[in-house]
Design a protein around this motif. Structure first.
Motif, PDB file in Angstrom:
ATOM      1  N   LEU A  93       1.539   7.361  -6.386  1.00  0.00           N
ATOM      2  CA  LEU A  93       0.542   8.416  -6.550  1.00  0.00           C
ATOM      3  C   LEU A  93       1.164   9.799  -6.357  1.00  0.00           C
ATOM      4  CD1 LEU A  93      -2.444   8.643  -7.202  1.00  0.00           C
ATOM      5  CD2 LEU A  93      -2.924   8.575  -4.745  1.00  0.00           C
ATOM      6  N   VAL A  94       2.125   9.887  -5.443  1.00  0.00           N
ATOM      7  CA  VAL A  94       2.839  11.160  -5.230  1.00  0.00           C
ATOM      8  C   VAL A  94       3.510  11.590  -6.530  1.00  0.00           C
ATOM      9  CG1 VAL A  94       4.839  12.187  -4.072  1.00  0.00           C
ATOM     10  CG2 VAL A  94       3.185  10.870  -2.749  1.00  0.00           C
ATOM     11  N   PHE A  95       4.212  10.665  -7.169  1.00  0.00           N
ATOM     12  CA  PHE A  95       4.898  11.008  -8.416  1.00  0.00           C
ATOM     13  C   PHE A  95       3.909  11.319  -9.540  1.00  0.00           C
ATOM     14  CE2 PHE A  95       8.319   8.618  -6.245  1.00  0.00           C
ATOM     15  CZ  PHE A  95       9.267   9.630  -6.231  1.00  0.00           C
ATOM     16  N   VAL A  96       2.782  10.639  -9.544  1.00  0.00           N
ATOM     17  CA  VAL A  96       1.751  10.924 -10.546  1.00  0.00           C
ATOM     18  C   VAL A  96       1.229  12.352 -10.374  1.00  0.00           C
ATOM     19  CG1 VAL A  96      -0.603  10.351 -11.268  1.00  0.00           C
ATOM     20  CG2 VAL A  96       1.075   8.539 -10.935  1.00  0.00           C
ATOM     21  N   PHE A  97       0.986  12.769  -9.126  1.00  0.00           N
ATOM     22  CA  PHE A  97       0.504  14.136  -8.872  1.00  0.00           C
ATOM     23  C   PHE A  97       1.535  15.172  -9.313  1.00  0.00           C
ATOM     24  CE2 PHE A  97      -2.472  12.514  -5.382  1.00  0.00           C
ATOM     25  CZ  PHE A  97      -3.571  12.581  -6.216  1.00  0.00           C
ATOM     26  N   ILE A  98       2.810  14.911  -9.039  1.00  0.00           N
ATOM     27  CA  ILE A  98       3.865  15.853  -9.439  1.00  0.00           C
ATOM     28  C   ILE A  98       3.924  15.956 -10.968  1.00  0.00           C
ATOM     29  CG2 ILE A  98       6.371  16.222  -9.482  1.00  0.00           C
ATOM     30  CD1 ILE A  98       6.439  15.050  -6.640  1.00  0.00           C
ATOM     31  N   ILE A  99       3.911  14.815 -11.618  1.00  0.00           N
ATOM     32  CA  ILE A  99       3.964  14.813 -13.087  1.00  0.00           C
ATOM     33  C   ILE A  99       2.712  15.467 -13.667  1.00  0.00           C
ATOM     34  CG2 ILE A  99       3.941  13.289 -15.107  1.00  0.00           C
ATOM     35  CD1 ILE A  99       5.802  11.436 -13.476  1.00  0.00           C
ATOM     36  N   ALA A 100       1.565  15.223 -13.034  1.00  0.00           N
ATOM     37  CA  ALA A 100       0.316  15.839 -13.515  1.00  0.00           C
ATOM     38  C   ALA A 100       0.378  17.361 -13.385  1.00  0.00           C
ATOM     39  CB  ALA A 100      -0.873  15.288 -12.743  1.00  0.00           C
TER      40      ALA A 100
ATOM     41  N   MET B 145       0.827  -1.203   0.000  1.00  0.00           N
ATOM     42  CA  MET B 145       0.000   0.000   0.000  1.00  0.00           C
ATOM     43  C   MET B 145       0.870   1.264   0.000  1.00  0.00           C
ATOM     44  SD  MET B 145      -3.103   0.789  -0.070  1.00  0.00           S
ATOM     45  CE  MET B 145      -4.309   1.966   0.346  1.00  0.00           C
ATOM     46  N   ASN B 146       1.989   1.188   0.719  1.00  0.00           N
ATOM     47  CA  ASN B 146       2.876   2.339   0.813  1.00  0.00           C
ATOM     48  C   ASN B 146       3.471   2.681  -0.554  1.00  0.00           C
ATOM     49  OD1 ASN B 146       4.091   4.313   2.516  1.00  0.00           O
ATOM     50  ND2 ASN B 146       6.016   3.207   2.347  1.00  0.00           N
ATOM     51  N   LYS B 147       3.847   1.659  -1.323  1.00  0.00           N
ATOM     52  CA  LYS B 147       4.418   1.905  -2.652  1.00  0.00           C
ATOM     53  C   LYS B 147       3.382   2.513  -3.588  1.00  0.00           C
ATOM     54  CE  LYS B 147       8.038  -1.513  -2.419  1.00  0.00           C
ATOM     55  NZ  LYS B 147       8.707  -2.653  -3.036  1.00  0.00           N
ATOM     56  N   LEU B 148       2.139   2.123  -3.419  1.00  0.00           N
ATOM     57  CA  LEU B 148       1.060   2.700  -4.232  1.00  0.00           C
ATOM     58  C   LEU B 148       0.916   4.193  -3.932  1.00  0.00           C
ATOM     59  CD1 LEU B 148      -1.279   2.241  -6.223  1.00  0.00           C
ATOM     60  CD2 LEU B 148      -2.720   1.756  -4.241  1.00  0.00           C
ATOM     61  N   LYS B 149       0.990   4.547  -2.652  1.00  0.00           N
ATOM     62  CA  LYS B 149       0.895   5.966  -2.271  1.00  0.00           C
ATOM     63  C   LYS B 149       2.074   6.754  -2.832  1.00  0.00           C
ATOM     64  CE  LYS B 149      -1.507   5.010   2.059  1.00  0.00           C
ATOM     65  NZ  LYS B 149      -1.365   4.992   3.517  1.00  0.00           N
ATOM     66  N   LEU B 150       3.281   6.172  -2.758  1.00  0.00           N
ATOM     67  CA  LEU B 150       4.451   6.866  -3.305  1.00  0.00           C
ATOM     68  C   LEU B 150       4.329   7.031  -4.822  1.00  0.00           C
ATOM     69  CD1 LEU B 150       7.400   5.318  -1.271  1.00  0.00           C
ATOM     70  CD2 LEU B 150       6.564   7.655  -1.192  1.00  0.00           C
TER      71      LEU B 150
ATOM     72  N   THR C 120       4.886   6.001   4.957  1.00  0.00           N
ATOM     73  CA  THR C 120       5.841   5.792   6.057  1.00  0.00           C
ATOM     74  C   THR C 120       6.980   6.797   5.961  1.00  0.00           C
ATOM     75  OG1 THR C 120       5.319   3.436   5.995  1.00  0.00           O
ATOM     76  CG2 THR C 120       7.308   4.065   7.158  1.00  0.00           C
ATOM     77  N   GLN C 121       7.496   6.994   4.762  1.00  0.00           N
ATOM     78  CA  GLN C 121       8.592   7.943   4.580  1.00  0.00           C
ATOM     79  C   GLN C 121       8.139   9.366   4.887  1.00  0.00           C
ATOM     80  OE1 GLN C 121       7.708   5.616   2.378  1.00  0.00           O
ATOM     81  NE2 GLN C 121       9.515   4.425   1.837  1.00  0.00           N
TER      82      GLN C 121
END
Length: 114
Positions: free
Chosen positions: A8-15, A1-6, A50-51
């Motif tokens: 998503l973070v990169f997707v938001f930045i790229i978006a 789940m944590n990797k999915l959130k990370l 977590t990070q």
């Protein structure tokens, strides 16, 4: 789940960046808001990883440690700056003297060879 959130973070930045590029004919305010929205969504999402939580704890502890620092007084700062400036001037004069002496030595040696 944590990797999915990370991810998503990169997707938001790229978006956000893609929105800035895609809206190239829009007002600059709209383009900047696109980036800011992407980064804000990324930051909110990252806080739940977590990070991100570790980073939040690190920031909080760092600010607490910064409050413990004993900063120098104005007098101490001026004295230290004065010593540094004096050393710089003395070192500059010393290096100028050495340079001039070596230049004179080279000129003397060059005139003897000729």
């Amino acid at each position: 789940m944590n990797k999915l959130k990370l991810g998503l973070v990169f997707v938001f930045i790229i978006a956000g960046i893609a929105g800035f590029i895609y809206l190239n004919e829009s007002a600059m305010v709209v383009r900047i808001l696109s980036i800011l929205t992407g980064f804000a969504l990324a930051a909110v999402t990252a806080k739940f990883t977590t990070q991100g939580q570790d980073f939040y704890v690190f920031c909080r502890e760092s600010s607490e440690e910064a409050k413990k620092v004993v900063w120098p007084t104005r007098k101490e700062t001026l004295q230290t700056s004065g010593v540094v400036f004096a050393f710089v001037i003395v070192m500059a004069l010393f290096l100028w003297f050495i340079d001039a002496a070596l230049m004179s030595l080279v000129k003397i040696l060059m005139s003897q060879d000729a």
